[in-house]
Design an enzyme around this catalytic site. Sequence first.
Site, short mmCIF file in Angstrom:
data_model
loop_
_atom_site.label_atom_id
_atom_site.label_comp_id
_atom_site.label_asym_id
_atom_site.label_seq_id
_atom_site.Cartn_x
_atom_site.Cartn_y
_atom_site.Cartn_z
N TYR A 136 1.11 -1.23 0.15
CA TYR A 136 0.04 -0.24 0.09
C TYR A 136 0.60 1.24 -0.18
O TYR A 136 -0.24 2.45 -0.05
CB TYR A 136 -0.77 0.09 0.92
N ASP A 152 -2.65 -18.37 0.75
CA ASP A 152 -4.37 -19.61 0.18
C ASP A 152 -5.00 -20.31 1.15
O ASP A 152 -6.20 -20.55 1.13
CB ASP A 152 -3.96 -19.77 -1.64
N ASP A 158 -7.21 -7.04 3.95
CA ASP A 158 -8.27 -6.71 3.33
C ASP A 158 -8.61 -7.00 2.84
O ASP A 158 -9.88 -7.29 3.06
CB ASP A 158 -7.58 -5.53 2.27
N ASP A 216 -13.24 -9.28 4.30
CA ASP A 216 -14.26 -9.21 2.97
C ASP A 216 -14.61 -10.72 3.53
O ASP A 216 -15.45 -10.90 3.74
CB ASP A 216 -13.55 -8.68 1.52
N LYS A 250 3.20 -15.68 2.30
CA LYS A 250 2.70 -16.12 1.33
C LYS A 250 4.37 -16.52 0.54
O LYS A 250 5.31 -16.36 -0.20
CB LYS A 250 2.82 -15.86 -0.16
C1 IPM Z 1 -10.91 -1.41 3.04
C2 IPM Z 1 -10.58 -0.97 2.18
C3 IPM Z 1 -9.84 0.31 1.63
C4 IPM Z 1 -8.17 -0.92 1.92
C5 IPM Z 1 -9.37 0.57 0.05
C6 IPM Z 1 -10.84 1.54 0.44
C7 IPM Z 1 -8.94 1.52 0.03
O1 IPM Z 1 -10.44 -1.98 1.20
O2 IPM Z 1 -9.80 -0.24 4.24
O3 IPM Z 1 -10.39 -2.53 3.53
O4 IPM Z 1 -7.96 -1.51 0.71
O5 IPM Z 1 -7.51 -0.70 2.71
MN MN Z 2 -11.07 -4.09 1.88
#
Ligand code: IPM
Ligand code: MN
Length: 351
Positions: free
Chosen positions: A134, A218, A242, A246, A185
């Site tokens: 990042y 993975d 990240d 999700d 990884k």
């Molecule tokens: C998160 C988001 C951000 C990230 C994006 C919007 C840049 O996906 O906070 O999870 O990748 O950190």
């Molecule tokens: Mn995210």
Amino acid sequence: MRLAIIPGDGIGKEVTAAAVSVLGAVGDAFGRKFELEQLPWSADYYLESGVTMPAGGYDLLRQFDAIFIGALGDPRVPDNRHARDILLHTRFELDLFVNYRPVRLLDARLCPLKDRGPDDVNFVVFRENTEGLYVGVGGRFKAGTDDEIAIQEEVNTYKGVHRIVRHAFEFAHSRGLTRVCMADKSNAMTDGHALWQRVFREVAASYPAITPTHYYIDALAMYMVLDPAQFQVIVTNNLFGDIITDLGATFQGGLGMAASGNLHPGRTSMFEPVHGSAPKFAGRNIANPIGAIGSMALLLETLGLVEEAAAVDRAVLDAVRERQVTTDIGGTLGTREAAQAIAGAIRRHSG
Ligand code: IPM
Ligand code: MN
Ligand code: NAD
């Protein structure tokens, strides 16, 4: 308590209003005053002014006790530069090296995994939040041609890896947990992630009561689905964290349910739902506010308002059980009404 509130874009605005209304209920119920300053930084603000974040913005943020942010992202800003400056660079500038993302299932009916309930899905992810892929080191050469070269470097430093791994172990230790899993990884990224391997072994050695485990990222994704109950604490890098959060959000009932904190212990920290601005849902009063409300609870807890945070969590749990929630998790309410149900419960319980 002085809080900066950045609603941002899309549903970020709606879920922030929802979380702020719940904070109002906490204030009433516990006799606390929260001084809120709304900051307009967003895609609209950028498109109107040409400025993503005004000069002195990070210093301004440092003066608050905490920051709450909705979400940033707008199709009219395709390179996402305002999100980079407002969200990512606040993480960097305020050195918020811990991205704390609990994955906790509140009700079995919300989990897409077969035969899994709240006892099986209850772990936290610590995502390194200030380096990795990042950092924006790299660039493009001969962009737009067939000779284009695109480079984006992953940065791993001893200090950066050490402090997040140490934080994960300290968290486990302070809560009486017995397992910390590191995911990398290192089989393919044999330099950068060898550092994670070394640091993990080194830190683990000073916590004899905690069993250190390791998966390649993975395989971790696979085991999260197959056997989530084995996890208590997961620590990983910025990008992997990240992605897996999700995935973790889906175990909780979807992206609308997941909360997070960007922390630097002892300093001004920033709280936000895991989800984004969901442009399709924006302005329709349908976004689930629970991820945002849960993030507000994390904010309260981090500021030492533990009872207040617990009251919010309890009210959220009741709302979920009674289906006083939005349609994505089986209710019939809008964003505002779902927040009102939670705020009402907080006022009733304490009154
Ligand atoms: C998160 C988001 C951000 C990230 C994006 C919007 C840049 O996906 O906070 O999870 O990748 O950190
Ligand atoms: Mn995210
Ligand atoms: P997203 O999280 O905005 O939405 C993906 C899908 O998840 C939505 O279409 C919806 O089905 C569901 N969802 C998300 N939040 C929900 C909620 N509160 N209630 C119910 N359902 C919800 O991810 P995306 O579509 O990949 O990204 C949209 C924009 O948001 C992009 O610009 C992206 O960069 C940005 N983004 C910002 C943040 C942040 O500010 N922290 C986080 C992730 C994505």
